[in-house]
Scaffold this motif. Structure first.
Motif, mmCIF file in Angstrom:
data_model
loop_
_atom_site.group_PDB
_atom_site.id
_atom_site.type_symbol
_atom_site.label_atom_id
_atom_site.label_comp_id
_atom_site.label_asym_id
_atom_site.label_seq_id
_atom_site.Cartn_x
_atom_site.Cartn_y
_atom_site.Cartn_z
ATOM 1 N N HIS A 131 0.819 -1.458 -0.029
ATOM 2 C CA HIS A 131 -0.026 0.036 0.181
ATOM 3 C C HIS A 131 0.616 1.250 -0.033
ATOM 4 O O HIS A 131 0.320 2.300 -0.089
ATOM 5 C CB HIS A 131 -0.776 -0.077 1.136
ATOM 6 C CG HIS A 131 -0.389 -0.140 2.565
ATOM 7 N ND1 HIS A 131 0.079 -1.356 3.087
ATOM 8 C CD2 HIS A 131 0.352 0.827 3.003
ATOM 9 C CE1 HIS A 131 0.626 -1.098 4.329
ATOM 10 N NE2 HIS A 131 0.962 0.038 4.493
ATOM 11 N N ARG A 181 -7.773 3.209 5.760
ATOM 12 C CA ARG A 181 -6.928 2.575 6.733
ATOM 13 C C ARG A 181 -6.176 1.834 6.257
ATOM 14 O O ARG A 181 -5.100 1.250 6.532
ATOM 15 C CB ARG A 181 -7.823 1.809 7.960
ATOM 16 C CG ARG A 181 -7.496 2.150 9.269
ATOM 17 C CD ARG A 181 -8.291 1.779 10.289
ATOM 18 N NE ARG A 181 -9.510 1.202 10.120
ATOM 19 C CZ ARG A 181 -9.628 -0.098 9.911
ATOM 20 N NH1 ARG A 181 -8.860 -0.989 10.030
ATOM 21 N NH2 ARG A 181 -10.867 -0.558 9.615
ATOM 22 N N ASN A 182 -6.365 1.191 4.836
ATOM 23 C CA ASN A 182 -5.630 0.310 4.171
ATOM 24 C C ASN A 182 -4.492 1.160 3.787
ATOM 25 O O ASN A 182 -3.237 0.309 3.590
ATOM 26 C CB ASN A 182 -6.456 -0.050 2.660
ATOM 27 C CG ASN A 182 -7.454 -1.005 2.985
ATOM 28 O OD1 ASN A 182 -7.658 -1.482 4.041
ATOM 29 N ND2 ASN A 182 -8.248 -0.989 2.015
ATOM 30 N N LEU A 183 -4.315 2.385 3.964
ATOM 31 C CA LEU A 183 -2.950 2.905 3.430
ATOM 32 C C LEU A 183 -1.911 2.962 4.632
ATOM 33 O O LEU A 183 -0.839 3.434 4.425
ATOM 34 C CB LEU A 183 -3.287 4.465 2.991
ATOM 35 C CG LEU A 183 -3.954 4.374 1.721
ATOM 36 C CD1 LEU A 183 -4.350 5.933 1.158
ATOM 37 C CD2 LEU A 183 -3.100 4.004 0.408
ATOM 38 N N LEU A 184 -2.538 2.841 5.982
ATOM 39 C CA LEU A 184 -1.683 2.715 6.966
ATOM 40 C C LEU A 184 -1.022 1.668 7.463
ATOM 41 O O LEU A 184 -1.567 0.254 7.113
ATOM 42 C CB LEU A 184 -2.565 3.108 8.278
ATOM 43 C CG LEU A 184 -3.126 4.658 8.276
ATOM 44 C CD1 LEU A 184 -4.209 4.897 9.289
ATOM 45 C CD2 LEU A 184 -2.169 5.550 8.154
ATOM 46 N N PRO A 185 0.200 1.612 7.857
ATOM 47 C CA PRO A 185 0.880 2.623 8.280
ATOM 48 C C PRO A 185 1.615 3.061 7.074
ATOM 49 O O PRO A 185 2.163 2.241 6.415
ATOM 50 C CB PRO A 185 1.782 1.969 9.351
ATOM 51 C CG PRO A 185 1.680 0.512 9.269
ATOM 52 C CD PRO A 185 0.466 0.393 8.217
ATOM 53 N N ASP A 214 -7.037 -6.356 11.268
ATOM 54 C CA ASP A 214 -6.697 -5.283 9.968
ATOM 55 C C ASP A 214 -6.343 -3.808 10.696
ATOM 56 O O ASP A 214 -5.556 -3.205 10.408
ATOM 57 C CB ASP A 214 -7.695 -5.305 9.048
ATOM 58 C CG ASP A 214 -7.351 -4.271 7.947
ATOM 59 O OD1 ASP A 214 -6.292 -4.433 7.131
ATOM 60 O OD2 ASP A 214 -8.200 -3.487 7.544
ATOM 61 N N HIS A 215 -7.022 -3.803 11.965
ATOM 62 C CA HIS A 215 -6.887 -2.528 12.649
ATOM 63 C C HIS A 215 -5.522 -2.607 13.200
ATOM 64 O O HIS A 215 -4.846 -1.403 13.166
ATOM 65 C CB HIS A 215 -7.978 -2.500 13.714
ATOM 66 C CG HIS A 215 -8.743 -1.157 13.512
ATOM 67 N ND1 HIS A 215 -8.370 0.101 14.074
ATOM 68 C CD2 HIS A 215 -9.991 -1.066 12.844
ATOM 69 C CE1 HIS A 215 -9.249 0.814 13.553
ATOM 70 N NE2 HIS A 215 -10.372 0.316 12.818
ATOM 71 N N ARG A 249 -3.000 -4.017 12.310
ATOM 72 C CA ARG A 249 -1.915 -4.037 11.349
ATOM 73 C C ARG A 249 -1.718 -2.423 10.866
ATOM 74 O O ARG A 249 -0.837 -2.038 10.694
ATOM 75 C CB ARG A 249 -2.465 -4.697 9.857
ATOM 76 C CG ARG A 249 -1.629 -4.550 8.787
ATOM 77 C CD ARG A 249 -2.258 -4.922 7.203
ATOM 78 N NE ARG A 249 -3.455 -3.925 7.207
ATOM 79 C CZ ARG A 249 -3.312 -2.774 6.724
ATOM 80 N NH1 ARG A 249 -2.067 -2.120 6.398
ATOM 81 N NH2 ARG A 249 -4.291 -2.050 6.506
ATOM 82 N N SER A 250 -2.854 -1.893 10.651
ATOM 83 C CA SER A 250 -2.776 -0.505 10.387
ATOM 84 C C SER A 250 -1.927 0.617 11.298
ATOM 85 O O SER A 250 -1.600 1.681 11.212
ATOM 86 C CB SER A 250 -3.819 0.298 9.895
ATOM 87 O OG SER A 250 -4.879 0.225 10.965
ATOM 88 N N HIS A 251 -2.000 -0.106 12.687
ATOM 89 C CA HIS A 251 -1.369 0.560 13.571
ATOM 90 C C HIS A 251 0.171 0.124 13.890
ATOM 91 O O HIS A 251 0.877 0.499 14.732
ATOM 92 C CB HIS A 251 -1.719 0.732 15.177
ATOM 93 C CG HIS A 251 -3.252 1.665 14.868
ATOM 94 N ND1 HIS A 251 -4.450 1.190 14.332
ATOM 95 C CD2 HIS A 251 -3.212 2.805 15.560
ATOM 96 C CE1 HIS A 251 -5.151 2.423 14.546
ATOM 97 N NE2 HIS A 251 -4.497 3.520 15.117
#
Lengths: 504, 363, 364
Positions: free
Chosen positions: B42, B172-176, C323-324, C326-328
């Protein structure tokens, strides 16, 4: 205009004509004696007898009897010079050149001699210039604004233009075109504004015309156009004198032809074909709105039937579910494939249009109603066409009539068919392919060597002010850039004031 | 041998914007996201911006050469490398241009075959399309530039459709951000190359601008615009698909359109594919214009016959490729040449040219 | 020679035109000559075979629609459609497919096969609705619902329930997205045919492509609130011996994650705003309002913890907590997360706010 003379029967044999002129001068007119409308009379009982030769159908008898004969009868021991000076006619001359005499006689001059053995005589103009009275424009009708339109007489037409442009810079070059018709062609432009290169191109092209007859301005336009294989007109024709005056002031060149109620405007652009002159008579917001409506209606007119055919034949997935029922039920009784159905309807509309155009106005209206209502309803009821398509085709026909210039309307009518065929072949991709070809073609087109798609391509932001939209007059201070005018500024825009505060 | 171009055949410098933007924006937009996200997931949108920056640099290098020489690549090659080697290099360049033009056409036909008409024959479409290319290119550079112009303007209507999938997007897919290493990003930049290839044709356009120096500004704007569009599309795509979901989609852009339902039009992708016909036309026209111009300058034959030969060649190649694997191979081949051309050849040419230039000045 | 060149151009053009007209033909799908498939259903027979039922609307000239069903028992996948075509009078076209149903048996054994068919076909839109049914899909699809097209009817039923917030967003796209995303599992609405009407009975939660858990309707509110920003149509809570009904309950969710590098701790903050629409008591007093708030809070918290514990036991993650995380988390590793997940601490912190009580103050 029928002139009976030996040449008439041999009109397709120009070589014989040439031989004829080579004959001794005293005899060339001989065969005309007492033939048809060629008169050669000897006035013996005048104070000084004289001969009058003219073609009656070309000569205004009133002028002859009022302005020529009384003066000739009064003269005693005159010379030709005296005759010339006494006649109250502007265009007259003394000559003995047989070619010239012949030419002038055929243009409605009266030949006055004292003896029928010599050629030398006075030629005085007494041309019969009859034309229909100036009437309301038929093709470019407008609700507001002037209601004059050109007629078939060049003099009257020029008068209407001159009246609107009483300046000395308005130049007029007269040329004679057509080996048989000897049509007078006038090229008008404003000196100091019009681009000289453009003027020279027009003059050169007109001079280079090798054609036997010029019966209308459209002949000229077909003969000098940049690409004669294109269905798009590259010269704008108008019957409105004020439009001519307006484009002259912008720096365009106008070609007028004797016997034609249409003036040709060149160079022009595609966009100009979609602007009615009425747009300048109403305020700019409305004019812009109508222009945009016209643009969309043209796109609609060209694309709607092809898109219908493409979608119904190939891309049923595009149709929204709620519309599906309507479309399927209207299509399900029709026994033909969509393309055939569309072609039948399109051709029917063309048929109605053609019939309406050929018939007298009143009958034409009836045909329109009969065709539109009766045939339309009947064909839907009979299950030959679907009513959805009928609506589309009728709307498309209506939309194509919004084009202010008739010739462009014709081009759009024709343009629909290749699109239709490509839509049948490859659906929407076919439509895109047809579009590519039209785009390529338009990009190639020029009008007097100037790009046809201006101001869209090449992009000229200044010219966009008067294209798809029309901005107020005070923003239009410059001549359109595509005309490459010598004098760029038409007027100095009003000095911009400092914005005032409220109530000050 | 000067490449002097008559003023009436030249175009205004602002058209450089469209010529650059249009050649970069083509069939690649339909599926570049998957390739670039293979390595850097991403974060690949950063790679898009990076490659945009690199191209700015390369454009600057090209202008440094072109402005000094006031001529096109073929003359530059001849002055730098001498006639024989120079012409050989020019020939390779033209070959690359020609093959990439053909690839674009074949890839697009594949899209039609997969998405619209499964039994669509390759050759009739190629025939019609190349005929239209001939019709346009045979009228000269002004018309080619015009096609680029319209090919850029008309599809702008499609831009709002890229915003429609945002309804389903999950940013949120673009994070981190920057979750991948620099090496991964560089791999993605490489993958991006094929998609934004085409600006190198500037080396041949150059003498066709009125006041060519002024076109530099516009080429940079054009490249900036391309970069922004690609980055925008990439971000929307990554937000719409999860990283792993994206890997199974061959044409993410088209699949993205499949979700949009408008009240008068369901399934935009059919309309979009049709519009893409107009989008890829300029890519093919510019490629064949450049290739035929190059052939004319090297082999001293008329451009018209060069064009006919090239189109015929392209037609044959297009028809010979008949499955996904071959097309993919061709695509990666062109991509590979592109990488060498961009990241190696242009800088090398820049350096060699400037050394030569200094040497000439001294002597 | 010259003459030859002059004629070259038109002749080439004509030859090209003829070639294209003859060879350029592609298969036509004329609207009224195809049979649109608007719904399909898959019923489990045994490991290899399934019954596939397709609904095609037949449009009558008075714009009413009659539904026709075709069904076939065959091997899974594409073959079924080809086999169905043998039964049909016109070519079956699937681009207007609106809904695909799977019976529970099928869903429990995995639906990847069918999902792949639907996904791979460029004709089928990704806004296609999917649902799991209790009972045989053939029965549901055979049922006619007024003069409407069955596929469209079921699709709009699902769409309506999604829009008013009864169930979270779902369609083929969401299913695929959850399926492919690591740290997220898909779910589908669960339908049941009761008394000639279709009702939504809950959600079917999947582990990869297999249904493993059935979420009851009574837990939908809690699930939706936990799932994300939501707008639930209405629910009831009990305070003492009285009932309070609420309409349009909007909720926001915020997830905070601590200890991302070791064992993540997840806190779900919920912000719920509701308005009272019905009260079974006589007078709605301020303490009733606060009691309602409290009851709702308790219900969400209890049910929520229960659900999450269940998900952790089953090893499914329909809420996308993974997924949450993951994004952190930088360099997130799915395998470690999978190991951690059953033991991850999840806290739910609801905050309830009754904003309106309707237009009546109370009855004395």
């Amino acid at each position: 205009m029928i002139i009976r003379r030996e040449g008439v029967t041999g009109i397709r044999r120009p070589r014989k004509n040439k031989q004829e002129t080579a004959e001794p001068p005293s005899t060339w007119a001989e065969p005309f004696w007492e033939r048809g409308d060629f008169t050669h009379t000897h006035h013996a009982n005048a104070t000084h007898p004289y001969w009058i030769t003219h073609i009656t159908s070309l000569v205004d008898t009133e002028v002859l009897h009022r302005d020529i004969l009384p003066y000739l009868n009064k003269l005693s021991f005159p010379t030709l010079q005296e005759v010339e000076s006494v006649l109250p006619i502007e265009e007259k001359e003394i000559t003995d050149d047989p070619e010239k005499i012949k030419d002038l006689l055929l243009r409605g001059y009266v030949w006055i001699r004292f003896s029928d053995r010599v050629l030398e005589g006075v030629l005085a103009r007494a041309e019969l210039d009859k034309s229909r009275a100036v009437s309301i424009p038929q093709e470019e009708f407008s609700v507001v604004g002037p209601k004059e339109s050109f007629v078939e007489s060049l003099t009257t037409n020029l008068n209407m233009v001159r009246k609107r442009l009483p300046i000395k810079e308005l130049q007029l070059q007269e040329l004679t075109v057509g080996t048989y018709s000897k049509t007078k062609v006038a090229v008008l432009y404003i000196d100091g504004v019009a681009n000289e290169e453009n003027v020279n191109t027009v003059l050169q092209r007109i001079k280079a015309i090798k054609f036997y007859q010029i019966l209308d301005s459209s002949y000229i336009s077909q003969l000098i156009t940049d690409n004669s294989n294109s269905i798009f007109p590259q010269m704008l024709d108008t019957e409105r004198p004020e439009r001519v005056a307006a484009v002259l002031a912008e720096g365009s060149i106008v070609i007028m032809v004797d016997g034609s109620p249409h003036a040709l405007i060149a160079p022009t652009t595609l966009v100009e074909f979609f602007s009615a002159f009425e747009d300048y008579f109403i305020n700019w917001q409305m004019a812009s709105f109508f222009r945009i409506v016209r643009l969309f209606s043209v796109l609609f007119s060209i694309l709607i039937t092809p898109i219908y055919v493409a979608v119904v034949t190939y891309h049923y997935a595009l149709i929204p579910t709620d519309l599906m029922v309507t479309l399927v039920t209207s299509r399900s009784i029709v026994p033909f494939p969509p393309i055939l159905e569309a072609m039948i309807l399109e051709l029917t509309i063309e048929l109605l249009r053609e019939a309406g155009a050929r018939l007298p106005t009143k009958v034409g209206q009836t045909i329109g109603i009969v065709g539109g209502i009766v045939i339309g309803t009947a064909s839907v009821q009979a299950g030959l066409t679907s009513n959805v398509l009928l609506i589309f085709v009728a709307l498309a026909a209506l939309a194509s009539f919004t084009t202010p210039v008739y010739r462009m309307g014709n081009a759009i009518r024709l343009l629909r068919f290749p699109f239709l065929l490509f839509a049948q072949l490859w659906g929407l991709i076919g439509v895109a392919i047809a579009f590519i070809f039209v785009m390529g073609h338009l990009l190639r087109l020029t009008s007097l060597g100037r790009p046809y798609l201006e101001p869209i391509y090449p992009l000229r932001l200044k010219d966009l002010r008067d294209s798809f939209i029309r901005l107020p007059f005070n923003t239009q201070s410059h001549c359109p850039a595509y005309l490459q005018t010598q004098d760029k500024q038409r007027f100095t825009p009003p000095w911009r004031q400092k914005p005032r505060d409220i109530d000050e | 041998m000067q490449a002097h171009v008559n003023r009436q055949y030249r175009v205004s410098p602002y058209l450089a914007f469209f010529l650059i933007y249009k050649t970069q924006f083509g069939v690649g937009v339909l599926g570049f996201q998957r390739y670039i996200s293979k390595a850097s997931g991403h974060d690949a949108w950063i790679a898009v911006i990076l490659s945009g920056l690199i191209i700015h640099l390369l454009l600057w290098m090209m202008y440094q050469i072109l402005n000094k020489e006031q001529n096109d690549l073929i003359s530059i090659h001849q002055t730098v490398f001498g006639k024989w080697i120079g012409n050989l290099l020019s020939f390779l360049f033209i070959l690359q241009v020609f093959i990439s033009g053909t690839t674009v056409l074949r890839t697009f036909i594949e899209v039609i075959q997969v998405w619209v008409f499964p039994l669509f024959k390759t050759w009739p479409f190629a025939l019609v399309f190349l005929t239209s290319a001939y019709y346009i290119v045979s009228n000269g550079f002004r018309t080619v530039a015009g096609v680029c112009y319209f090919g850029s303007i008309i599809p702008l209507i499609l831009i709002p459709t890229f915003l429609a999938p945002l309804e389903f997007a999950n940013f949120r897919n673009l994070l981190p951000v920057m979750d991948h290493s620099i090496t991964d990003l560089i791999k993605s930049v490489e993958e991006m190359t094929f998609t934004i290839l085409g600006f190198e044709l500037l080396l041949l356009y150059y003498p066709y601008f009125i006041e060519p120096e002024k076109s530099q500004k516009w080429t940079h704007y054009g490249n900036l615009f391309t970069t922004l569009i690609y980055a925008g599309v990439a971000i929307v795509t990554f937000a719409y698909y999860g990283e792993d979901h994206l890997q199974v989609e061959i044409w993410p852009t088209l699949t993205m359109w499949k979700v949009i339902k408008l009240p008068v039009l369901e399934r935009i992708e059919y309309v979009a594919i049709s519009a893409w016909t107009i989008i890829i036309l300029p890519n093919i026209c510019t490629a064949f214009w450049a290739a035929s111009r190059g052939v004319k300058r090297i082999f001293q034959i008329t451009q018209r016959s060069a064009l006919l030969i090239l189109l015929a060649g392209s037609f044959i190649i297009t028809c010979l490729l008949n499955n996904r694997m071959q097309i993919d191979h061709l695509n990666s081949f062109v991509s590979m040449i592109g990488i060498y051309l961009l990241y190696a050849y242009i800088p090398i040419l820049f350096i060699i040219y400037h050394i030569r230039h200094k040497m000439r000045k001294r002597s | 020679m010259k003459k030859w060149i002059k004629w070259m151009k038109p002749i080439t053009l004509v030859v090209i035109a003829i070639c294209i007209i003859i060879f350029g033909n592609v298969r036509k799908n004329v609207l009224d000559e195809i049979q649109l498939v608007t719904a399909v259903g898959y019923d489990y027979i045994d490991e290899q075979t399934a019954t596939m039922t397709a609904v095609t609307p037949v449009f009558r000239s008075d714009a009413s629609i009659e539904n026709k069903t075709l069904s076939i028992t065959a091997n899974l996948g594409k073959e079924a459609l080809i086999a169905l075509n043998r039964e049909s009078s016109a070519n079956l076209a699937n681009a207007k497919l609106e809904v695909a149903l799977f019976n529970k048996e099928m869903a429990k054994r995995g639906i990847l096969h069918m999902i792949d068919t639907l996904h791979r076909d460029p004709n089928i839109g990704t806004s296609l609705s999917l649902a799991v049914t209790e009972g045989v899909t053939k029965e549901i699809l055979n049922q006619s619902f007024g003069t409407r097209d069955t596929g469209h009817y079921i699709a709009s039923l699902l769409e309506h329930n999604t829009q008013n917030g009864s169930i979270p967003n779902n369609s083929l796209h969401y299913f695929l997205s959850a399926y492919y995303t690591k740290g997220k599992d898909p779910f589908l609405p669960l339908l049941k045919l009761t008394d000639r009407e279709i009702t939504l009975t809950g959600l079917a939660l999947f582990k990869k492509d297999r249904m493993v858990f059935e979420l009851d309707r009574s837990h939908l509110f809690t699930f939706n609130t936990l799932y994300g920003k939501n707008r639930f149509p209405g629910m009831k809570v009990q305070i003492g011996d009285k009932f309070v009904a609420m309409r349009v309950i909007t909720s926001n969710r915020r997830i905070s994650i601590r200890n991302t590098q070791t064992t993540p701790e997840i806190t779900i903050y919920l912000n719920i705003r509701a308005s009272i629409s019905e009260f079974s008591g006589k007078h709605l007093k301020p303490q009733h309002v606060s009691q309602t708030e409290h009851a709702l809070k308790k219900q969400v918290s209890q049910q929520g913890h229960q659900l999450i514990r269940k998900f952790q036991q089953l090893g499914i993650d329909p809420l996308g907590l993974g997924d949450h995380v993951r994004s952190h988390t930088r360099n997130w590793d799915f395998k470690t997360w999978q190991k951690q997940y059953p033991r991850v601490k999840v806290r739910i912190v609801p905050r309830v706010n009754i904003v309106e009580i309707g237009v009546v103050d109370g009855l004395d």
